[in-house]
Design a protein around this motif. Structure first.
Motif, PDB file in Angstrom:
ATOM      1  N   ARG A  30       4.423 -12.350  13.875  1.00 14.26           N
ATOM      2  CA  ARG A  30       4.142 -10.988  13.408  1.00 14.26           C
ATOM      3  C   ARG A  30       3.570 -11.018  11.995  1.00 14.26           C
ATOM      4  NH1 ARG A  30       9.232  -7.270  12.516  1.00 14.26           N
ATOM      5  NH2 ARG A  30       9.369  -8.720  10.791  1.00 14.26           N
ATOM      6  N   SER A  31       4.121 -11.866  11.126  1.00 18.26           N
ATOM      7  CA  SER A  31       3.615 -11.981   9.758  1.00 18.26           C
ATOM      8  C   SER A  31       2.191 -12.515   9.740  1.00 18.26           C
ATOM      9  CB  SER A  31       4.522 -12.889   8.933  1.00 18.26           C
ATOM     10  OG  SER A  31       5.785 -12.290   8.748  1.00 18.26           O
ATOM     11  N   ILE A  32       1.914 -13.535  10.551  1.00 14.77           N
ATOM     12  CA  ILE A  32       0.550 -14.090  10.622  1.00 14.77           C
ATOM     13  C   ILE A  32      -0.423 -13.008  11.053  1.00 14.77           C
ATOM     14  CG2 ILE A  32      -0.933 -15.694  11.898  1.00 14.77           C
ATOM     15  CD1 ILE A  32       1.539 -17.600  12.002  1.00 14.77           C
ATOM     16  N   ASP A  33      -0.077 -12.273  12.089  1.00 12.03           N
ATOM     17  CA  ASP A  33      -0.961 -11.215  12.587  1.00 12.03           C
ATOM     18  C   ASP A  33      -1.171 -10.126  11.543  1.00 12.03           C
ATOM     19  OD1 ASP A  33      -1.109 -12.624  14.973  1.00 12.03           O
ATOM     20  OD2 ASP A  33       0.333 -11.323  16.018  1.00 12.03           O
ATOM     21  N   PHE A  34      -0.106  -9.759  10.824  1.00 12.42           N
ATOM     22  CA  PHE A  34      -0.205  -8.720   9.801  1.00 12.42           C
ATOM     23  C   PHE A  34      -1.162  -9.150   8.694  1.00 12.42           C
ATOM     24  CE2 PHE A  34       1.130  -6.896   5.739  1.00 12.42           C
ATOM     25  CZ  PHE A  34       1.054  -5.548   6.028  1.00 12.42           C
ATOM     26  N   TYR A  35      -0.944 -10.326   8.128  1.00 10.32           N
ATOM     27  CA  TYR A  35      -1.788 -10.764   7.014  1.00 10.32           C
ATOM     28  C   TYR A  35      -3.215 -11.048   7.459  1.00 10.32           C
ATOM     29  CZ  TYR A  35       2.271 -10.612   4.070  1.00 10.32           C
ATOM     30  OH  TYR A  35       3.363 -10.164   3.368  1.00 10.32           O
ATOM     31  N   ALA A  36      -3.400 -11.515   8.681  1.00  8.86           N
ATOM     32  CA  ALA A  36      -4.756 -11.703   9.210  1.00  8.86           C
ATOM     33  C   ALA A  36      -5.481 -10.361   9.302  1.00  8.86           C
ATOM     34  CB  ALA A  36      -4.707 -12.396  10.564  1.00  8.86           C
ATOM     35  N   ALA A  37      -4.763  -9.312   9.688  1.00  9.90           N
ATOM     36  CA  ALA A  37      -5.367  -7.982   9.765  1.00  9.90           C
ATOM     37  C   ALA A  37      -5.809  -7.483   8.397  1.00  9.90           C
ATOM     38  CB  ALA A  37      -4.389  -6.994  10.401  1.00  9.90           C
ATOM     39  N   LEU A  38      -5.177  -7.980   7.338  1.00 10.26           N
ATOM     40  CA  LEU A  38      -5.558  -7.588   5.976  1.00 10.26           C
ATOM     41  C   LEU A  38      -6.699  -8.431   5.424  1.00 10.26           C
ATOM     42  CD1 LEU A  38      -2.124  -6.924   4.258  1.00 10.26           C
ATOM     43  CD2 LEU A  38      -3.575  -5.379   5.554  1.00 10.26           C
ATOM     44  N   GLY A  39      -7.120  -9.445   6.168  1.00  4.73           N
ATOM     45  CA  GLY A  39      -8.234 -10.270   5.729  1.00  4.73           C
ATOM     46  C   GLY A  39      -7.851 -11.656   5.255  1.00  4.73           C
ATOM     47  N   PHE A  40      -6.569 -11.998   5.333  1.00  2.00           N
ATOM     48  CA  PHE A  40      -6.140 -13.353   4.990  1.00  2.00           C
ATOM     49  C   PHE A  40      -6.535 -14.293   6.126  1.00  2.00           C
ATOM     50  CE2 PHE A  40      -3.590 -10.821   2.228  1.00  2.00           C
ATOM     51  CZ  PHE A  40      -3.074 -11.626   1.227  1.00  2.00           C
TER      52      PHE A  40
ATOM     53  N   ASP B  33      -5.119   1.126   5.364  1.00  5.28           N
ATOM     54  CA  ASP B  33      -5.174   1.590   6.757  1.00  5.28           C
ATOM     55  C   ASP B  33      -5.002   0.427   7.732  1.00  5.28           C
ATOM     56  OD1 ASP B  33      -5.505   4.193   5.853  1.00  5.28           O
ATOM     57  OD2 ASP B  33      -7.685   4.210   6.197  1.00  5.28           O
ATOM     58  N   ARG B  34      -5.595  -0.719   7.432  1.00  2.00           N
ATOM     59  CA  ARG B  34      -5.416  -1.902   8.290  1.00  2.00           C
ATOM     60  C   ARG B  34      -3.963  -2.361   8.258  1.00  2.00           C
ATOM     61  NH1 ARG B  34     -10.311  -4.306   5.882  1.00  2.00           N
ATOM     62  NH2 ARG B  34      -8.970  -5.951   5.091  1.00  2.00           N
ATOM     63  N   ALA B  35      -3.344  -2.300   7.082  1.00  2.00           N
ATOM     64  CA  ALA B  35      -1.938  -2.698   6.965  1.00  2.00           C
ATOM     65  C   ALA B  35      -1.050  -1.803   7.825  1.00  2.00           C
ATOM     66  CB  ALA B  35      -1.489  -2.648   5.503  1.00  2.00           C
ATOM     67  N   LEU B  36      -1.298  -0.506   7.782  1.00  2.00           N
ATOM     68  CA  LEU B  36      -0.498   0.426   8.580  1.00  2.00           C
ATOM     69  C   LEU B  36      -0.733   0.205  10.075  1.00  2.00           C
ATOM     70  CD1 LEU B  36      -0.999   3.637   6.408  1.00  2.00           C
ATOM     71  CD2 LEU B  36       1.006   2.130   6.480  1.00  2.00           C
TER      72      LEU B  36
ATOM     73  N   ALA C 175      -1.466  -2.536  11.448  1.00  2.00           N
ATOM     74  CA  ALA C 175      -0.948  -3.858  11.824  1.00  2.00           C
ATOM     75  C   ALA C 175       0.579  -3.924  11.761  1.00  2.00           C
ATOM     76  CB  ALA C 175      -1.552  -4.929  10.922  1.00  2.00           C
ATOM     77  N   GLY C 176       1.238  -2.792  11.606  1.00  2.00           N
ATOM     78  CA  GLY C 176       2.704  -2.792  11.628  1.00  2.00           C
ATOM     79  C   GLY C 176       3.356  -2.563  10.283  1.00  2.00           C
ATOM     80  N   GLY C 177       2.562  -2.353   9.241  1.00  2.00           N
ATOM     81  CA  GLY C 177       3.130  -2.036   7.937  1.00  2.00           C
ATOM     82  C   GLY C 177       3.588  -0.588   7.888  1.00  2.00           C
ATOM     83  N   GLU C 178       4.273  -0.233   6.811  1.00  2.00           N
ATOM     84  CA  GLU C 178       4.749   1.140   6.626  1.00  2.00           C
ATOM     85  C   GLU C 178       4.289   1.661   5.269  1.00  2.00           C
ATOM     86  OE1 GLU C 178       8.927   1.894   7.178  1.00  2.00           O
ATOM     87  OE2 GLU C 178       9.095   0.132   8.471  1.00  2.00           O
ATOM     88  N   LYS C 179       4.058   2.951   5.199  1.00  2.00           N
ATOM     89  CA  LYS C 179       3.734   3.588   3.924  1.00  2.00           C
ATOM     90  C   LYS C 179       4.954   3.487   3.020  1.00  2.00           C
ATOM     91  CE  LYS C 179       2.912   8.192   2.115  1.00  2.00           C
ATOM     92  NZ  LYS C 179       2.706   9.595   2.477  1.00  2.00           N
ATOM     93  N   ALA C 180       4.755   3.021   1.788  1.00  2.00           N
ATOM     94  CA  ALA C 180       5.860   2.913   0.840  1.00  2.00           C
ATOM     95  C   ALA C 180       5.997   4.178  -0.005  1.00  2.00           C
ATOM     96  CB  ALA C 180       5.677   1.695  -0.061  1.00  2.00           C
ATOM     97  N   LYS C 181       4.874   4.733  -0.421  1.00  2.00           N
ATOM     98  CA  LYS C 181       4.895   5.968  -1.209  1.00  2.00           C
ATOM     99  C   LYS C 181       3.518   6.606  -1.133  1.00  2.00           C
ATOM    100  CE  LYS C 181       4.167   3.544  -5.579  1.00  2.00           C
ATOM    101  NZ  LYS C 181       4.669   3.253  -6.895  1.00  2.00           N
ATOM    102  N   ASP C 182       3.394   7.814  -1.667  1.00  2.00           N
ATOM    103  CA  ASP C 182       2.123   8.528  -1.617  1.00  2.00           C
ATOM    104  C   ASP C 182       1.068   7.824  -2.467  1.00  2.00           C
ATOM    105  OD1 ASP C 182       3.082  10.514   0.069  1.00  2.00           O
ATOM    106  OD2 ASP C 182       3.719  11.792  -1.601  1.00  2.00           O
TER     107      ASP C 182
ATOM    108  N   GLY D 279      -4.475   3.807  -6.141  1.00  2.00           N
ATOM    109  CA  GLY D 279      -3.685   2.836  -5.409  1.00  2.00           C
ATOM    110  C   GLY D 279      -2.927   3.432  -4.247  1.00  2.00           C
ATOM    111  N   ARG D 280      -2.617   2.562  -3.313  1.00  2.00           N
ATOM    112  CA  ARG D 280      -1.754   2.907  -2.186  1.00  2.00           C
ATOM    113  C   ARG D 280      -0.706   1.821  -2.050  1.00  2.00           C
ATOM    114  NH1 ARG D 280      -5.385   4.679   2.808  1.00  2.00           N
ATOM    115  NH2 ARG D 280      -3.332   4.760   3.815  1.00  2.00           N
ATOM    116  N   SER D 281       0.450   2.183  -1.537  1.00  2.00           N
ATOM    117  CA  SER D 281       1.578   1.265  -1.423  1.00  2.00           C
ATOM    118  C   SER D 281       1.976   1.122   0.037  1.00  2.00           C
ATOM    119  CB  SER D 281       2.771   1.794  -2.210  1.00  2.00           C
ATOM    120  OG  SER D 281       2.413   2.007  -3.555  1.00  2.00           O
TER     121      SER D 281
END
Length: 130
Positions: free
Chosen positions: A16-26, A88-91, A93-100, A109-111
């Motif tokens: 899951r971590s590999i897929d998440f970071y790959a979605a962000l461009g890593f 948007d890619r992070a969200l 790929a399974g990430g969550e919004k941290a704050k507005d 910035g976005r968190s």
């Protein structure tokens, strides 16, 4: 002298971590990846090491925190648009919004939290402000 930074994050699900970071461009570095850890590169000097909880626990001496944020990881991007694209890619790929989103005009910035709860600040700052 150029230096590299290897950010080690504890992962409860390595795939899951590999897929998440790959979605962000890593990009996954296969030769430094095994069943205990995955090396993902963003630039020639920025790497994320996603490490299984068991292996991570062997590398630290004061235990693994399971509550609260221990560190905030900030990543500067090239534009406001890129901040939005990566967030948007992070969200997706399974990430969550941290704050507005934060918009100071010269800085934007976005968190997001990755799937293991690690806090990432994605930010852009005008070169006129520095």
């Amino acid at each position: 002298m150029s230096r590299k930074i290897f950010v080690n994050v504890c992962s409860q699900d390595l795939r899951r971590s590999i897929d998440f970071y790959a979605a962000l461009g890593f990009t996954l570095v296969e030769e430094f990846t095994n069943e205990q850890a995955a090396c993902l590169v963003l630039t020639d000097s920025i790497y994320v090491m996603a490490v299984t909880e068991g292996f991570f626990g062997e590398t630290v001496t004061n235990g693994i925190s399971t509550t609260g944020t221990q560190v905030v990881l900030a990543l500067e991007l090239d534009s406001r648009e890129e901040v939005d694209e990566v967030a948007d890619r992070a969200l997706a790929a399974g990430g969550e919004k941290a704050k507005d989103p934060m918009d100071e005009g010269f800085m934007y910035g976005r968190s997001v939290l990755d799937p293991d709860g690690h806090h990432w600040e994605l930010m852009w700052m005008s070169t006129d402000a520095t």
